[in-house]
Design an enzyme around this catalytic site. Structure first.
Site, short mmCIF file in Angstrom:
data_model
loop_
_atom_site.label_atom_id
_atom_site.label_comp_id
_atom_site.label_asym_id
_atom_site.label_seq_id
_atom_site.Cartn_x
_atom_site.Cartn_y
_atom_site.Cartn_z
CD GLU B 211 -18.98 21.70 -22.52
OE1 GLU B 211 -18.00 21.13 -22.01
OE2 GLU B 211 -19.22 21.67 -23.73
CG HIS B 249 -17.33 20.48 -26.55
ND1 HIS B 249 -17.39 20.35 -25.18
CD2 HIS B 249 -16.46 19.55 -26.98
CE1 HIS B 249 -16.59 19.36 -24.80
NE2 HIS B 249 -16.02 18.86 -25.88
#
Lengths: 385, 292
Positions: B211, B249
């Site tokens: 990511e 995150h």
């Protein structure tokens, strides 16, 4: 968490870093009074949580207290739009009035966490006052780095290397080393994610001065810094993001019209990407969390419904700890209260997915149920109408 | 048929008497994991669920039960200390599920671990699972996994389940699935896990899910180019994420050009990885790569 420049400079001063003489004003009268203390000339700086203020007209040199009042009057109570704020801009409720400095040279100095070396790194550059990203891209050799071993801490020799590397005159090596040490002390003591002085200036009088400063604090460490929580200015935050933070929902406002609600950050990003592939744009990032309750799901869904930009909604739940039937009940509870109906596409998988889908099918919300992310994208495309 | 955890795993759960710890410890046991001990300071000498002895310290637990894997469900403010305690007791593999540990705490922990033989997985991760050994060390739903020969490594939780689910639906089983965690500083990197999969004779191919944020995917790409001979299927998410905003995150934030999804995809493609064209096509991309 971001704070204002004037707050950052107060923290730096507390740690012995030289900053210009200044005062904060929230009215033109206050601005005038502070400017009078600075002598004839001073600088009026809009206090907002965004960079690019200078180009946006948020920083102005003034020649008299009266002019300071006039500039402050133009800024205060209005919104400032910079390349970092989005088209709506952010409100200016305070201005910083600062003494002017005679600048001989500008430098860049910052401390950040480097995930590659798994520790803090100090970055310094003689290309001060510029966008450091651009310096890194075009002239990376102009950025000096010092990796810090947290067990032994920042060492004097590292500060000397940086100071000599910046080409500072001999008599300034010691003061520069002290300043670098103090900036690292701020970074460590306050759990910063960024401690930046840009520009750090050398004045014509031969002094080092933090002319602009930015401190970002790490959200995960705020719990142990009650003194920093008081510095939060919620006026600078997006109202929907502020609302989400009250319910512990991870939410970021974006520009599109497809509201999305997902459990898990990675799956949420994957869902946003799928929406884009369907030639649509996500209105937000929203991770409702791994162990969300029915009430948290309902709160998250209300957040989507309260966004006037949202014209269609995509829900993607991979049930694990969060059961799909719990998510479905939360969605129904929130959607049934809403006055306006928007098309809702739901993809559910994993724990109790069948029960969840049954609850949604039994409701009168007209939910479109899909099986995978490709179907979800197609259904969102259709919902554009 | 696995890496890191298998039938020889003897699991210890830190925070076993807490709500989360208790819930997941039970599910690990039900999946078939050999759960030998729990640790909660102040609860030593009791039995958890009438089945598993609870100890006050990791040292006692290791002495009594020969536990060799620790799974941590301790609140963020105390999690760094929990990792250090397990490492100090010499536990070779530590998986930390806890989200929200302050970064400077993890900086100190990772410095300490450099001088110890322990490997840390996470924090802020779902854990790891070897379906062929019925060994689940984490919070992932066990039932979506099936034994097989594809290794999975990912920074995400639910997106990993998505990938596994697609593989299982196509009849492609997994050797081991490892969630390395979504924080900026994690104990085990993509490169570490890629190396383990490359050297594992029971893994034929690898799914790697990355990511935005940091540059660990680029390091992985270099490693793949130079050392990995097995097919790698990759997906990078966050193409639509704006710069400067944390996407859930702590590590998923674009702070420079290397952190962007496009840069990571480009590096992986140039290294010879098969790029899944969309999040819905991880499974079929692997199917094509395997030629099955």
């Amino acid at each position: 968490m971001k704070i204002h420049e004037y707050q950052a400079k107060a923290v730096l001063a507390e740690f012995g870093i030289p900053v210009p003489k200044s005062g904060v004003a929230s009215t033109p009268d206050e601005a005038s009074a502070i400017a009078a203390e600075m002598g004839e000339r001073s600088v009026v700086k809009a206090q907002v949580h965004a960079g690019g203020r200078g180009l946006a007209g948020g920083v102005k040199v003034v020649g008299s207290p009266a002019e300071a009042a006039s500039v402050a009057g133009d800024l205060l109570g209005n919104k400032l739009v910079t390349h970092q704020t989005g088209p709506d801009g952010v409100p200016v409720t305070r201005v910083l009035i600062e003494e002017t400095a005679q600048i001989a040279k500008e430098y860049y100095l910052a401390v950040v966490i480097d995930s590659g070396s798994r520790g803090p790194v100090i970055m310094a550059s003689e290309a001060g006052g510029m966008d450091i990203e651009e310096v890194a891209a075009t002239t990376p050799e102009k950025i000096l780095r010092a990796n810090i071993d947290v067990v032994i801490g920042l060492q004097p020799f590292q500060c000397r290397h940086l100071a000599y590397g910046l080409g500072l005159p001999g008599e300034l090596i010691r003061p520069a080393a002290a300043l670098i040490t103090n900036l690292y002390r701020v970074f460590e003591a306050k759990d910063c994610s960024l401690a930046e002085i840009n520009p750090l200036v050398l004045t014509e009088e031969g002094q080092l001065l933090a002319l602009d400063a930015k401190l970002d604090f790490e959200d995960d460490a705020l719990a142990r810094h009650p003194e920093l929580q008081e510095l939060r200015d919620t006026d600078q935050e997006d109202p929907l993001e502020l609302e989400a933070s009250k319910f512990d929902i991870s939410y970021v406002k974006l520009d599109g019209d497809v509201g999305c609600m997902v459990n898990g950050a990675g799956l949420a990003m994957a869902t946003m990407d799928s929406i884009t592939m369907a030639e649509a744009m996500p209105a937000n990032f929203l991770d409702v969390g791994g162990g969300a309750t029915e009430e948290q799901v309902a709160q998250a869904f209300r957040l989507l419904l309260s966004d006037p930009q949202v014209k269609r909604i995509l829900v993607n739940v991979f049930g694990g700890i969060l059961r799909c039937d719990v998510a479905a009940r939360g969605i129904v509870a929130a959607a049934e209260e809403a006055e306006d109906r928007v098309p809702i596409v739901v993809r559910m998988l994993g724990t109790n997915a069948d029960e969840g889908k049954e609850i949604l099918a039994q409701s009168n919300l007209g939910v479109t149920l899909v099986n995978d992310l490709n179907e979800a994208a197609a259904a969102i495309r259709q919902a554009a109408g | 048929m696995s890496i890191l955890v298998d039938e020889n795993t003897r699991l210890l759960v830190q925070g076993i008497t807490g709500r989360e710890g208790s819930f997941h410890a039970l599910r690990c046991m039900e999946y078939g994991t050999n759960l030998v001990a729990g640790v909660t300071p102040g609860r030593g000498g009791t039995m958890w669920e009438d089945k598993v002895p609870v100890f006050n310290t990791i040292g006692q637990a290791v002495d009594e039960t020969e536990a060799n894997v620790a799974l941590i469900f301790v609140p963020a403010a105390f999690a760094a200390d929990a990792i250090l305690e397990s490492a100090d007791a010499g536990i070779p593999l530590i998986a930390c599920i806890t989200e929200g540990i302050p970064v400077m705490d993890m900086v100190r922990v990772s410095k300490f671990l450099e001088s110890r033989p322990s490997r840390l997985i996470g924090p802020n991760c779902p854990g790891l699972i070897s379906p062929g050994s019925n060994c689940k060390i984490g919070i992932m739903p066990g039932n979506i996994h099936t034994p097989g020969r594809v290794g999975v490594v990912s920074r995400s939780g639910t997106l990993t389940y998505e990938a596994v689910n697609q593989l299982t639906a196509l009849g492609i089983g997994q050797s081991t699935c490892v969630g390395i965690g979504g924080d900026p500083i994690v104990g085990t990197s993509f490169v570490d896990v890629l190396e383990l999969f490359q050297n594992d004779s029971d893994t034929d191919a690898i799914v790697m899910i990355g990511e935005i944020g940091g540059s660990k995917e680029q390091e992985a790409a270099e490693y793949i180019r130079d050392h990995v001979t097995k097919p790698v299927v990759s997906l990078i998410v966050g193409v639509t994420a704006p710069p400067g905003k944390r996407m859930g995150h702590a590590g998923a934030i674009i702070t420079g050009s290397a952190a962007r999804a496009e840069e990571k995809v480009r590096a992986l493609r140039e290294a010879g990885a098969h790029i899944a064209p969309s999040p819905a096509e991880i499974g079929i991309t692997m199917k094509a790569a395997l030629g099955v």
